[in-house]
Design an enzyme around this catalytic site. Structure first.
Site, PDB file in Angstrom:
ATOM      1  N   GLU A   1     -27.075  -9.764  58.890  1.00  0.00           N
ATOM      2  CA  GLU A   1     -27.096  -8.483  58.173  1.00  0.00           C
ATOM      3  C   GLU A   1     -27.449  -8.658  56.703  1.00  0.00           C
ATOM      4  O   GLU A   1     -28.176  -7.831  56.138  1.00  0.00           O
ATOM      5  CB  GLU A   1     -25.745  -7.785  58.328  1.00  0.00           C
ATOM      6  CG  GLU A   1     -25.505  -7.283  59.754  1.00  0.00           C
ATOM      7  CD  GLU A   1     -24.124  -6.718  59.976  1.00  0.00           C
ATOM      8  OE1 GLU A   1     -23.841  -6.303  61.116  1.00  0.00           O
ATOM      9  OE2 GLU A   1     -23.322  -6.685  59.021  1.00  0.00           O
TER      10      GLU A   1
ATOM     11  N   HIS B   1     -24.168   0.601  62.084  1.00  0.00           N
ATOM     12  CA  HIS B   1     -22.838   0.358  62.645  1.00  0.00           C
ATOM     13  C   HIS B   1     -22.357   1.491  63.558  1.00  0.00           C
ATOM     14  O   HIS B   1     -21.494   1.273  64.406  1.00  0.00           O
ATOM     15  CB  HIS B   1     -21.832   0.110  61.513  1.00  0.00           C
ATOM     16  CG  HIS B   1     -22.002  -1.228  60.872  1.00  0.00           C
ATOM     17  ND1 HIS B   1     -22.944  -1.471  59.905  1.00  0.00           N
ATOM     18  CD2 HIS B   1     -21.354  -2.404  61.072  1.00  0.00           C
ATOM     19  CE1 HIS B   1     -22.871  -2.745  59.541  1.00  0.00           C
ATOM     20  NE2 HIS B   1     -21.918  -3.329  60.230  1.00  0.00           N
TER      21      HIS B   1
END
Length: 210
Positions: free
Chosen positions: A131, A164
Site C-alpha cells: 500500500e 478498504h
C-alpha cells in the site's frame, strides 16, 4: 523507463496481486485455502513491489531523502502519531458524523486471524509494504510532479480509503494524508512503511488480546 511508466507498473502490479487469490480460488476450487493463498500471494507481491521500488528512479518527493537513522526514528514516531490520528478521526466519525465504530471487514479479518495466525504476515508486513509503495510512492509521488502536492495527497488518500471499503472514509483518508506528509517530510517510502506496519501490528495485537 520514465517515471510515468514506473508508477504505472507499480499500480498495475498491485491491482493484479489483489486479484490473484480470488482467481486462484475460483478456478482452482481451493476455497478452503483462500487465506493461505492470500498470505502467500501478498508476501510475494510485497517482495515484487520492493524490487520495482528499488529499480525506479527518484520522484519529486525523494530528491533529498533523510539518512537511515532519521528515517527509522521518524518511522517509529509515526506509529504513535498515526494511531493518534486514527483515534481522533474515529472520534469525529462516531460523535459528529454518527458512523458506527464497528467495521465488518475488520471484524471478519481479525476473526479469521485468530483461526489462521499466518494472516498476520499479510496484514502487518505485506499489506503495508504494497500500500505504501502504491498509494504514497506511485500515486502521490507520481501526481506530486504534475499537480499541487496537497491535491495529490488528497487524491491518493481518498483512493487509499476507498480501497478498504469498510465505511470509515474519514479515518483512512486522515491516515493517508498523514502518511503522505511523512513521506514528503523524510523523502523515503521506508519511513511510511515502518509507521504503517507498526500501526497495523499494534491494532492487530490489541484486538487479538481482548
Amino acid at each position: 523507463m520514465t517515471l510515468y511508466k514506473q508508477n504505472f507498473s507499480i499500480i498495475i502490479s498491485y491491482l493484479f496481486i489483489l486479484l490473484i487469490p480470488s482467481a486462484v480460488v475460483r478456478f482452482g476450487h481451493l476455497s478452503a485455502s483462500f487465506f493461505l493463498i492470500t498470505t502467500i500471494v501478498d508476501c510475494l507481491g510485497a517482495a515484487w513491489l520492493l524490487y520495482l521500488n528499488q529499480r525506479t528512479q527518484a520522484n519529486a518527493i525523494e530528491q533529498r531523502p533523510f539518512p537511515l537513522k532519521p528515517i527509522i526514528i521518524w518511522g517509529v514516531c509515526g506509529i504513535v502519531l498515526v494511531l493518534v490520528i486514527q483515534i481522533l478521526a474515529g472520534f469525529i466519525e462516531q460523535n459528529i458524523l454518527h458512523i458506527t465504530a464497528k467495521s465488518l471487514n475488520t471484524i471478519s479479518l481479525m476473526t479469521m486471524m485468530q483461526q489462521q495466525p499466518f494472516l498476520i504476515l499479510a496484514t502487518t508486513i505485506a499489506a503495508p509494504i504494497m500500500e505504501e509503495i502504491t498509494f504514497r510512492k506511485a500515486i502521490f509521488g507520481g501526481l506530486a510532479s504534475r499537480l499541487n502536492r496537497i491535491l495529490a495527497a488528497i487524491i491518493s488518500s481518498l483512493l487509499f480509503a476507498f480501497l478498504h471499503q469498510d465505511g470509515h472514509l474519514l479515518i483512512y483518508t486522515a491516515i493517508g494524508l498523514f502518511l503522505c506528509w511523512l513521506y514528503r517530510k523524510t523523502g523515503s517510502i521506508f519511513t511510511t512503511i515502518i509507521s504503517h506496519a507498526g500501526m497495523n501490528l499494534i491494532v492487530t495485537l490489541l484486538y487479538l488480546n481482548r
